[in-house]
Structures are given as structure tokens and as C-alpha cells.
Design a protein around this motif. Structure first.
Motif, PDB file in Angstrom:
ATOM      1  N   ILE A   1     -19.342  25.547  22.772  1.00  0.00           N
ATOM      2  CA  ILE A   1     -18.552  26.771  22.771  1.00  0.00           C
ATOM      3  C   ILE A   1     -18.972  27.622  23.974  1.00  0.00           C
ATOM      4  O   ILE A   1     -20.102  27.525  24.452  1.00  0.00           O
ATOM      5  CB  ILE A   1     -18.749  27.560  21.449  1.00  0.00           C
ATOM      6  CG1 ILE A   1     -17.722  28.687  21.307  1.00  0.00           C
ATOM      7  CG2 ILE A   1     -20.170  28.116  21.357  1.00  0.00           C
ATOM      8  CD1 ILE A   1     -17.721  29.325  19.915  1.00  0.00           C
ATOM      9  N   VAL A   2     -18.030  28.429  24.458  1.00  0.00           N
ATOM     10  CA  VAL A   2     -18.319  29.427  25.492  1.00  0.00           C
ATOM     11  C   VAL A   2     -17.815  30.764  24.960  1.00  0.00           C
ATOM     12  O   VAL A   2     -16.658  30.881  24.550  1.00  0.00           O
ATOM     13  CB  VAL A   2     -17.647  29.095  26.825  1.00  0.00           C
ATOM     14  CG1 VAL A   2     -17.862  30.226  27.844  1.00  0.00           C
ATOM     15  CG2 VAL A   2     -18.194  27.778  27.385  1.00  0.00           C
ATOM     16  N   ILE A   3     -18.687  31.778  24.966  1.00  0.00           N
ATOM     17  CA  ILE A   3     -18.315  33.111  24.482  1.00  0.00           C
ATOM     18  C   ILE A   3     -18.648  34.126  25.570  1.00  0.00           C
ATOM     19  O   ILE A   3     -19.729  34.091  26.150  1.00  0.00           O
ATOM     20  CB  ILE A   3     -19.075  33.484  23.203  1.00  0.00           C
ATOM     21  CG1 ILE A   3     -18.827  32.432  22.102  1.00  0.00           C
ATOM     22  CG2 ILE A   3     -18.670  34.873  22.705  1.00  0.00           C
ATOM     23  CD1 ILE A   3     -19.635  32.664  20.840  1.00  0.00           C
ATOM     24  N   ILE A   4     -17.695  35.026  25.860  1.00  0.00           N
ATOM     25  CA  ILE A   4     -17.953  36.097  26.800  1.00  0.00           C
ATOM     26  C   ILE A   4     -17.701  37.431  26.113  1.00  0.00           C
ATOM     27  O   ILE A   4     -16.821  37.555  25.251  1.00  0.00           O
ATOM     28  CB  ILE A   4     -17.092  35.977  28.081  1.00  0.00           C
ATOM     29  CG1 ILE A   4     -15.599  36.079  27.744  1.00  0.00           C
ATOM     30  CG2 ILE A   4     -17.358  34.663  28.791  1.00  0.00           C
ATOM     31  CD1 ILE A   4     -14.704  36.076  28.979  1.00  0.00           C
ATOM     32  N   ALA A   5     -18.505  38.422  26.452  1.00  0.00           N
ATOM     33  CA  ALA A   5     -18.358  39.785  25.902  1.00  0.00           C
ATOM     34  C   ALA A   5     -18.406  40.771  27.054  1.00  0.00           C
ATOM     35  O   ALA A   5     -19.216  40.633  27.969  1.00  0.00           O
ATOM     36  CB  ALA A   5     -19.462  40.083  24.901  1.00  0.00           C
ATOM     37  N   TYR A   6     -17.516  41.768  27.014  1.00  0.00           N
ATOM     38  CA  TYR A   6     -17.437  42.722  28.119  1.00  0.00           C
ATOM     39  C   TYR A   6     -16.874  44.048  27.607  1.00  0.00           C
ATOM     40  O   TYR A   6     -16.250  44.107  26.537  1.00  0.00           O
ATOM     41  CB  TYR A   6     -16.568  42.176  29.242  1.00  0.00           C
ATOM     42  CG  TYR A   6     -15.200  41.694  28.828  1.00  0.00           C
ATOM     43  CD1 TYR A   6     -14.075  42.510  28.946  1.00  0.00           C
ATOM     44  CD2 TYR A   6     -15.025  40.419  28.305  1.00  0.00           C
ATOM     45  CE1 TYR A   6     -12.823  42.057  28.562  1.00  0.00           C
ATOM     46  CE2 TYR A   6     -13.765  39.968  27.913  1.00  0.00           C
ATOM     47  CZ  TYR A   6     -12.677  40.803  28.055  1.00  0.00           C
ATOM     48  OH  TYR A   6     -11.434  40.357  27.648  1.00  0.00           O
TER      49      TYR A   6
END
Length: 334
Positions: free
Chosen positions: A328-333
Motif C-alpha cells: 500500500i502507499v498512503i500520503i497525507a497532506y
């Protein structure tokens, strides 16, 4: 708790006091609801406490605004096939990125004197987190999510796929896939070592595969009839037991990018007459009895697959290990 009314701004309180004063039949976990990271408050001065008993001024939230971060998660529509997409930055600044590689497939078991032989558990995918990845508005960032290790043929366990978050100039965050577990026959079969991930478990007296580099861990050593557990993102796999108990998979690594802690990258249990336990963090259990396939790793968690058990006489040459879970790849911004 301070008396309601007018009080100095220097008066302090703690979350444990708030819980006590409200005295609910089922106390509200206010410490969990209001201990937000300071980065999502404006302004960010006077940090919010991070422990239940810590005290803070009662007016600490006065004049502040709270903005929940955007969270994008990318998984594979088909766990056995890698997935590629892109994300376009709408601002210039830093984002948080978590990449988890695909888990390795468990090794197959085999029947042979002086008893059946269990396959090694698959290694968990690497868990790589970066809280300060720079991005530029308008730039397109490629994303690849690694598939879980899979091999329908009675060969050794397959290595999981690599997950990446990249810029036009190259990879910014990379998490390798977990190593596949060793096949039980021949005994000399070598379990695979992942790239920046954990090694698969050994089988029939063979050593487990080593991690491909920090933060990878090693798979467990295989006993004469029991496969070793696959290494997890946090701890190594457990050795198989001469009494016929497969080694447990190693534990995964916790990350809270989504707002709550989640374990990723658990190792698969080794196959045996009694299969090894699944590694916390999505690992699959070793096959629980003679003639069964190992359990699959959890998709989206990068768990290693469990090793296959020994084959029953007349059943066939091998029992297949469980497929590894996809990454999985998760990004938060902001």
C-alpha cells in the motif's frame, strides 16, 4: 477540574481530569479525541500534550483553528498484480508518505521420510515512512503499489513487489517486497531475501533468508519437519520446532499516518504438522494440518504468506504456500 466561571489563563488541566469530572458510564476517550498533532493546528505554538496525565492551560485551544489532513490511500485492485497511478500536487510544501511493500509468498511443503516437511513463511513487506517529502505544485508524482508474492506452481515462495512514491527525477520513498519462504524439498532450497524487506522462513533444517538491508529482519530457521516463520518489518521470524510446530511470523511495524496506529508487514507462519502463528501486521498463518495450503497475507498490509504443510501420502508432491498480501502507499497532506 477548574471551577466554571472566570479563571486565569494560566490555570491548568489534564485530559485525565476531564474524563474523571464527566464521570460517564462509558468514559469518553477524550485524550484520544483531542490529542491532535500540533502540525494541524494554526498557530502551532504551545503544543498540545501527548500524554493523558500531562497538564496544559485551559485556554490552549482558544483562537486556534483545526484542519484535518487529506489522506489518499492506494492499493492494488488485484492483489497478485502491481498497480501504478499518479498524484498531482496542488501546493508546494511537504507531505507525509508511507510505502509498504508486498509480502512474500509462503514456501510449499512436501512429503518425505522421516515425516512430512513444512515450507517456510513469507517475509513481510518493508514499511518505510517519511514525514517530510517535498512536493511542488503542479508536479505529477508516479506511485507504484507492489503485489503480494504469488506463484501457482509448486516452486519456492515468490518475493513480494516493491512499492514506491516517486518524483519525475526518481524514487523518493521505496519499500521492497518481502522474501519468499523456502520450499521444503529439496532441503537445500534457499529462502529469498527481500530488498529493504524481511527474509522468508527456512525449511527442513535450512536457515531463513536474511533481510535485504535495514530495516529488514531475518526469517526463522527451519527444523527437520517444520518451516521457520517469515521475518516481519519489526521482528524476525521464529525458528521451526523439532516437535513439528512451525515458527511464528515476525511482527510488523506500526504507523499512524491515517490517524490511528496500524501494523504493517507481518511475517507468515511456517508450515508444519501444526502451523506457525501469523505475524501481527497482516501475516498469514502456517498451514494448520497435513495436506493444507498456507494462509494468505492480508492485502493492503504487506503481510507474508504462511508456509504450506507437509503433504499426505498419495496426495501429491507438494502443498502450496499462501500468497503474500499486497502492499500500500498512503500520503497525507494539509
Amino acid at each position: 477540574m477548574p471551577t466554571p466561571g472566570t479563571y486565569p489563563s494560566t490555570t491548568t488541566i489534564s485530559f485525565s481530569q476531564v474524563n474523571t469530572e464527566f464521570g460517564l458510564a462509558t468514559p469518553s476517550p477524550m485524550n484520544l479525541k483531542y490529542r491532535f498533532p500540533t502540525s494541524i493546528y494554526t498557530p502551532t505554538v504551545s503544543p498540545i500534550p501527548t500524554t493523558l496525565a500531562a497538564t496544559f492551560p485551559v485556554d490552549i485551544l482558544h483562537g486556534r483553528t483545526y484542519t484535518a489532513p487529506f489522506i489518499n490511500s492506494y492499493t492494488t485492485p488485484t492483489p497478485t498484480t502491481p498497480f501504478s497511478t499518479t498524484w498531482t500536487a496542488t501546493f508546494t510544501g511537504n507531505i507525509k508518505v508511507l510505502c509498504v511493500g508486498g509480502g512474500g509468498m509462503g514456501g510449499p511443503g512436501n512429503f518425505g521420510p522421516p515425516g512430512g516437511k513444512g515450507g517456510g513463511g513469507g517475509g513481510g513487506g518493508a514499511v518505510i515512512y517519511n514525514a517530510t517529502v517535498p512536493v511542488v505544485s503542479g508536479t505529477v508524482y508516479p506511485i507504484t503499489v507492489g503485489a503480494g508474492g504469488n506463484n501457482p506452481l509448486p516452486a519456492g515462495g515468490a518475493t513480494g513487489g516493491t512499492s514506491t512514491f516517486s518524483s519525475p527525477g526518481g524514487a523518493l520513498v521505496t519499500a521492497g517486497g518481502g522474501g519468499g519462504g523456502a520450499t521444503a524439498n529439496p532441503a537445500s532450497s534457499t529462502p529469498a531475501a527481500g530488498t529493504k524487506a524481511s527474509g522468508g522462513g527456512g525449511a527442513h533444517g535450512a536457515a531463513g533468508g536474511l533481510g535485504g538491508g535495514a530495516p529488514g529482519t531475518a526469517g526463522g530457521f527451519g527444523a527437520p519437519q517444520a518451516g521457520g516463520g517469515g521475518g516481519g518489518a519489526s521482528t524476525g521470524g521464529v525458528n521451526g520446532s523439532p516437535t513439528g510446530l512451525g515458527g511464528a511470523g515476525g511482527s510488523g511495524l506500526s504507523n499512524s499516518i491515517t490517524g490511528a496506529p496500524v501494523l504493517y508487514g507481518g511475517g507468515g507462519g511456517g508450515g508444519a504438522t501444526v502451523g506457525g502463528g501469523a505475524g501481527p501486521g497482516g501475516g498469514g498463518p502456517g498451514a494448520p494440518a497435513t495436506g493444507l495450503t498456507g494462509g494468505a497475507g492480508t492485502n493492503g498490509r504487506g503481510g507474508g504468506g504462511g508456509g504450506g504443510s507437509s503433504s499426505a501420502p498419495g496426495q501429491g508432491p507438494v502443498t502450496i504456500g499462501g500468497f503474500g498480501g499486497s502492499g500500500i502507499v498512503i500520503i497525507a497532506y494539509p
